[in-house]
Design a protein around this motif. Structure first.
Motif, PDB file in Angstrom:
ATOM      1  N   LYS A  65      -0.650   9.497   0.525  1.00 31.87           N
ATOM      2  CA  LYS A  65      -1.423   9.529   1.778  1.00 31.87           C
ATOM      3  C   LYS A  65      -2.768  10.193   1.558  1.00 31.87           C
ATOM      4  O   LYS A  65      -2.907  11.046   0.704  1.00 31.87           O
ATOM      5  CB  LYS A  65      -0.650  10.330   2.827  1.00 31.87           C
ATOM      6  CG  LYS A  65       0.546   9.589   3.367  1.00 31.87           C
ATOM      7  CD  LYS A  65       1.032  10.202   4.673  1.00 31.87           C
ATOM      8  CE  LYS A  65       1.957   9.237   5.385  1.00 31.87           C
ATOM      9  NZ  LYS A  65       1.718   9.166   6.809  1.00 31.87           N
ATOM     10  N   TRP A  66      -3.746   9.803   2.383  1.00 34.13           N
ATOM     11  CA  TRP A  66      -5.012  10.534   2.312  1.00 34.13           C
ATOM     12  C   TRP A  66      -5.189  11.383   3.556  1.00 34.13           C
ATOM     13  O   TRP A  66      -4.511  11.170   4.544  1.00 34.13           O
ATOM     14  CB  TRP A  66      -6.185   9.581   2.104  1.00 34.13           C
ATOM     15  CG  TRP A  66      -6.686   8.855   3.314  1.00 34.13           C
ATOM     16  CD1 TRP A  66      -7.436   9.361   4.346  1.00 34.13           C
ATOM     17  CD2 TRP A  66      -6.524   7.452   3.612  1.00 34.13           C
ATOM     18  NE1 TRP A  66      -7.743   8.381   5.240  1.00 34.13           N
ATOM     19  CE2 TRP A  66      -7.197   7.192   4.822  1.00 34.13           C
ATOM     20  CE3 TRP A  66      -5.878   6.387   2.961  1.00 34.13           C
ATOM     21  CZ2 TRP A  66      -7.248   5.926   5.408  1.00 34.13           C
ATOM     22  CZ3 TRP A  66      -5.932   5.144   3.549  1.00 34.13           C
ATOM     23  CH2 TRP A  66      -6.599   4.914   4.759  1.00 34.13           C
ATOM     24  N   ASP A  96     -14.154  -5.088  -3.341  1.00 36.76           N
ATOM     25  CA  ASP A  96     -15.067  -4.308  -2.521  1.00 36.76           C
ATOM     26  C   ASP A  96     -16.499  -4.610  -2.962  1.00 36.76           C
ATOM     27  O   ASP A  96     -16.789  -4.637  -4.160  1.00 36.76           O
ATOM     28  CB  ASP A  96     -14.752  -2.806  -2.704  1.00 36.76           C
ATOM     29  CG  ASP A  96     -15.647  -1.920  -1.857  1.00 36.76           C
ATOM     30  OD1 ASP A  96     -15.293  -1.704  -0.682  1.00 36.76           O
ATOM     31  OD2 ASP A  96     -16.686  -1.458  -2.357  1.00 36.76           O
ATOM     32  N   GLY A 135      -0.866  -0.373   0.604  1.00 33.93           N
ATOM     33  CA  GLY A 135      -1.513   0.690   1.365  1.00 33.93           C
ATOM     34  C   GLY A 135      -1.820   0.196   2.772  1.00 33.93           C
ATOM     35  O   GLY A 135      -1.945  -1.009   3.002  1.00 33.93           O
ATOM     36  N   ASP A 136      -1.926   1.139   3.693  1.00 40.18           N
ATOM     37  CA  ASP A 136      -2.113   0.778   5.092  1.00 40.18           C
ATOM     38  C   ASP A 136      -3.077   1.781   5.735  1.00 40.18           C
ATOM     39  O   ASP A 136      -2.783   2.979   5.786  1.00 40.18           O
ATOM     40  CB  ASP A 136      -0.736   0.809   5.789  1.00 40.18           C
ATOM     41  CG  ASP A 136      -0.803   0.303   7.216  1.00 40.18           C
ATOM     42  OD1 ASP A 136      -1.811   0.550   7.895  1.00 40.18           O
ATOM     43  OD2 ASP A 136       0.177  -0.343   7.650  1.00 40.18           O
ATOM     44  N   ASN A 137      -4.207   1.266   6.225  1.00 41.34           N
ATOM     45  CA  ASN A 137      -5.221   2.138   6.833  1.00 41.34           C
ATOM     46  C   ASN A 137      -4.672   2.928   8.017  1.00 41.34           C
ATOM     47  O   ASN A 137      -4.961   4.108   8.161  1.00 41.34           O
ATOM     48  CB  ASN A 137      -6.412   1.311   7.313  1.00 41.34           C
ATOM     49  CG  ASN A 137      -7.464   1.183   6.229  1.00 41.34           C
ATOM     50  OD1 ASN A 137      -7.504   1.979   5.294  1.00 41.34           O
ATOM     51  ND2 ASN A 137      -8.308   0.174   6.345  1.00 41.34           N
ATOM     52  N   ALA A 138      -3.869   2.242   8.849  1.00 38.12           N
ATOM     53  CA  ALA A 138      -3.335   2.896  10.058  1.00 38.12           C
ATOM     54  C   ALA A 138      -2.403   4.045   9.678  1.00 38.12           C
ATOM     55  O   ALA A 138      -2.357   5.065  10.365  1.00 38.12           O
ATOM     56  CB  ALA A 138      -2.610   1.876  10.925  1.00 38.12           C
ATOM     57  N   GLU A 139      -1.682   3.860   8.592  1.00 34.07           N
ATOM     58  CA  GLU A 139      -0.743   4.909   8.162  1.00 34.07           C
ATOM     59  C   GLU A 139      -1.360   5.877   7.147  1.00 34.07           C
ATOM     60  O   GLU A 139      -0.685   6.801   6.675  1.00 34.07           O
ATOM     61  CB  GLU A 139       0.515   4.263   7.570  1.00 34.07           C
ATOM     62  CG  GLU A 139       1.339   3.565   8.648  1.00 34.07           C
ATOM     63  CD  GLU A 139       2.563   2.862   8.098  1.00 34.07           C
ATOM     64  OE1 GLU A 139       2.811   2.929   6.878  1.00 34.07           O
ATOM     65  OE2 GLU A 139       3.260   2.242   8.916  1.00 34.07           O
ATOM     66  N   HIS A 140      -2.608   5.599   6.802  1.00 36.97           N
ATOM     67  CA  HIS A 140      -3.326   6.440   5.829  1.00 36.97           C
ATOM     68  C   HIS A 140      -2.644   6.485   4.465  1.00 36.97           C
ATOM     69  O   HIS A 140      -2.629   7.517   3.796  1.00 36.97           O
ATOM     70  CB  HIS A 140      -3.526   7.867   6.358  1.00 36.97           C
ATOM     71  CG  HIS A 140      -4.574   7.950   7.415  1.00 36.97           C
ATOM     72  ND1 HIS A 140      -5.300   9.085   7.674  1.00 36.97           N
ATOM     73  CD2 HIS A 140      -5.034   7.011   8.278  1.00 36.97           C
ATOM     74  CE1 HIS A 140      -6.157   8.848   8.656  1.00 36.97           C
ATOM     75  NE2 HIS A 140      -6.012   7.594   9.039  1.00 36.97           N
ATOM     76  N   THR A 141      -2.065   5.360   4.067  1.00 34.70           N
ATOM     77  CA  THR A 141      -1.441   5.310   2.746  1.00 34.70           C
ATOM     78  C   THR A 141      -2.311   4.482   1.794  1.00 34.70           C
ATOM     79  O   THR A 141      -3.013   3.563   2.229  1.00 34.70           O
ATOM     80  CB  THR A 141      -0.036   4.676   2.799  1.00 34.70           C
ATOM     81  OG1 THR A 141      -0.138   3.379   3.399  1.00 34.70           O
ATOM     82  CG2 THR A 141       0.935   5.548   3.585  1.00 34.70           C
ATOM     83  N   TYR A 142      -2.262   4.810   0.532  1.00 34.51           N
ATOM     84  CA  TYR A 142      -3.010   4.039  -0.479  1.00 34.51           C
ATOM     85  C   TYR A 142      -2.423   4.305  -1.867  1.00 34.51           C
ATOM     86  O   TYR A 142      -1.645   5.249  -2.061  1.00 34.51           O
ATOM     87  CB  TYR A 142      -4.505   4.404  -0.443  1.00 34.51           C
ATOM     88  CG  TYR A 142      -4.860   5.711  -1.116  1.00 34.51           C
ATOM     89  CD1 TYR A 142      -4.488   6.933  -0.551  1.00 34.51           C
ATOM     90  CD2 TYR A 142      -5.557   5.744  -2.331  1.00 34.51           C
ATOM     91  CE1 TYR A 142      -4.818   8.147  -1.175  1.00 34.51           C
ATOM     92  CE2 TYR A 142      -5.891   6.940  -2.947  1.00 34.51           C
ATOM     93  CZ  TYR A 142      -5.511   8.137  -2.374  1.00 34.51           C
ATOM     94  OH  TYR A 142      -5.832   9.325  -2.980  1.00 34.51           O
ATOM     95  N   GLU A 156      -4.643  -2.767  -3.760  1.00 31.39           N
ATOM     96  CA  GLU A 156      -4.029  -2.793  -2.428  1.00 31.39           C
ATOM     97  C   GLU A 156      -2.519  -2.624  -2.465  1.00 31.39           C
ATOM     98  O   GLU A 156      -1.955  -1.899  -1.669  1.00 31.39           O
ATOM     99  CB  GLU A 156      -4.355  -4.119  -1.739  1.00 31.39           C
ATOM    100  CG  GLU A 156      -5.724  -4.139  -1.150  1.00 31.39           C
ATOM    101  CD  GLU A 156      -5.972  -5.358  -0.278  1.00 31.39           C
ATOM    102  OE1 GLU A 156      -6.640  -5.213   0.750  1.00 31.39           O
ATOM    103  OE2 GLU A 156      -5.502  -6.463  -0.630  1.00 31.39           O
TER     104      GLU A 156
END
Ligand code: B12
Length: 139
Positions: free
Chosen positions: A138-139, A79, A94-101, A87
């Motif tokens: 999840k966030w 970043d 993690g996946d932005n669409a699924e809000h996971t990290y 990641e």
């Protein structure tokens, strides 16, 4: 006479400096535990022992663990502002669409409480007896 006093003063100062440096530094590496938790899938936790050098960053210990243990793999992206963003761990990303990290948590050696550091893996400097927790959530 004056130069003798100066010389002994300087050698005393040097001795103090050298002993100061030696006591402040510790050499070699120490083990810390690192546990992978998947709070989304009901997967069992995995705990590894990773070696960390004196005042070393968590990312360094993770890299060394990855080099020496075929069961532990991770990826990160760089970043622009905050450095390494974790990641994926062992193929789970993690996946932005699924809000996971992957959340970074630390159970501190001091009183056993779990904290959420306000920096990432590239800046966090584990303390001795810290237990690192990488928590997929999840966030
Ligand atoms: C939203 C957010 C997140 C979201 C980002 C997901 C998303 N797609 O939105 C989630 C929940 C994933 C997240 C996670 C973390 N975050 Co965060 N996050 C933020 C927040 C509130 C806003 C960022 C933003 O949307 N900016 C606007 C967009 C347009 O700019 P951007 O550059 O594209 O933003 C990206 C980066 O900020 C990046 N990002 C977010 N957090 C972090 C943390 C690190 C270490 C890195 C490298 C990148 C990164 O994700 C954003 C979206 O792609 C900021 C605080 C703030 N108000 O700025 C904290 C902030 C950036 N996060 C911070 C931290 C510490 C973390 C965690 C390390 C917390 C933890 N202990 O787990 C984790 C990262 C762990 C990892 N996997 O490496 C710190 C970073 C400070 C630092 N010097 O390292 C901040 C400044 C908050 C704070 N505590 O002061 N975060």
């Amino acid at each position: 006479m004056m130069s003798m006093i100066m010389a002994s003063f300087l050698s005393a100062a040097l001795l103090l400096l050298v002993s100061g440096i030696l006591t402040e530094k510790e050499y070699g590496s120490k083990p810390i535990n690192l546990t992978i938790v998947n709070s989304i899938a009901n997967a069992p936790n995995e705990t590894y022992s990773a070696d960390i050098v004196f005042r070393g960053i968590l990312l360094g210990a993770m890299r060394r663990l990855q080099q020496t243990n075929a069961d532990f793999k991770f990826t990160y992206r760089d970043d622009l502002n905050y450095g390494p963003f974790l990641e994926s761990v062992n193929g789970v990303a993690g996946d932005n669409a699924e809000h996971t990290y992957w959340e970074l948590l630390v159970q501190t050696g001091k009183n056993g409480s779990v904290i959420r550091p306000d920096v990432g893996i590239g800046c966090y400097i584990p303390e001795q007896n810290d237990h690192i927790i990488l928590n997929f959530t999840k966030w």
